[in-house]
Design a protein around this motif. Sequence first.
Motif, short mmCIF file in Angstrom:
data_model
loop_
_atom_site.label_atom_id
_atom_site.label_comp_id
_atom_site.label_asym_id
_atom_site.label_seq_id
_atom_site.Cartn_x
_atom_site.Cartn_y
_atom_site.Cartn_z
N UNK A 86 -7.42 78.70 84.76
CA UNK A 86 -8.80 78.83 85.24
C UNK A 86 -9.63 79.65 84.25
N UNK A 87 -9.04 80.71 83.70
CA UNK A 87 -9.76 81.54 82.74
C UNK A 87 -9.98 80.79 81.42
N UNK A 88 -9.00 79.99 80.99
CA UNK A 88 -9.17 79.19 79.78
C UNK A 88 -10.35 78.23 79.93
N UNK A 89 -10.43 77.58 81.08
CA UNK A 89 -11.54 76.65 81.34
C UNK A 89 -12.86 77.42 81.33
N UNK A 129 -11.61 68.58 73.64
CA UNK A 129 -10.48 69.37 74.16
C UNK A 129 -9.91 68.64 75.37
N UNK A 130 -9.25 67.50 75.14
CA UNK A 130 -8.83 66.66 76.26
C UNK A 130 -7.86 67.33 77.22
N UNK A 131 -6.92 68.11 76.71
CA UNK A 131 -5.95 68.74 77.61
C UNK A 131 -6.63 69.76 78.52
N UNK A 132 -7.57 70.49 77.99
CA UNK A 132 -8.31 71.46 78.78
C UNK A 132 -9.20 70.76 79.80
N UNK A 133 -9.84 69.69 79.37
CA UNK A 133 -10.73 68.94 80.26
C UNK A 133 -9.97 68.37 81.45
N UNK A 134 -8.75 67.92 81.21
CA UNK A 134 -7.93 67.38 82.30
C UNK A 134 -7.61 68.44 83.35
N UNK A 135 -7.62 69.69 82.97
CA UNK A 135 -7.26 70.78 83.88
C UNK A 135 -8.44 71.27 84.70
N UNK A 136 -9.63 70.75 84.43
CA UNK A 136 -10.80 71.17 85.19
C UNK A 136 -10.65 70.74 86.65
N UNK A 137 -11.08 71.59 87.55
CA UNK A 137 -11.10 71.27 88.97
C UNK A 137 -12.53 71.44 89.48
#
Length: 186
Positions: A55-58, A93-101
């Motif tokens: 969550x903090x990375x996002x 940043x596809x891996x980070x984008x996938x983790x967005x909620x």
Amino acid sequence: MIDRSTTADAIYARAQELLDAEGLPGINARRLAAELRCSTKTLYLHVGSQEQLIRELVARHFAALRVEFEEADTWQSSALRWCQAVRHQLLAHPHLSELMTFDDRTAVISYVNRLLRILLEAGVRDQLARECCRVLVHTTISMTNAEIRSSSLAVKAGLPAQTPDIFDSAIRWIIAGVDAENRAAT
């Protein structure tokens, strides 16, 4: 005792690098601790659980982004450019984008507010402008994340990553609908 040589900023920076390179498996506590030459306890004390780290990375990623787009002569063209710029940043940043909620939506509020201002200044009714912004940001994030997942699955299956180029069309259709509704109300 906290390892004073390892800072939260260093943990987040290395986690972001590993996430970009390897995806979510790259940022497990043992791997991250080994990379930073610290204990897993130090990681947990500085950044909390893996979910808190994500969550903090996002949040940090979107706070640091500068979604740049040039305003056009019309709000419609500006809105399309805005969506394309947000999409470009998500794809970077596809891996980070996938983790967005859904809970990460606050990370893009400043970008949405800029788009909202453009619509309001162009005379789009307040409530319609707000709904338009919500739909555009939701569609942009959802379609981009679907594209990222599709590409990722294709690569895992040994296939070329191909996605249909429908993003711009979908955004244009939304904008045209909002424009028609705004004109009908005036």
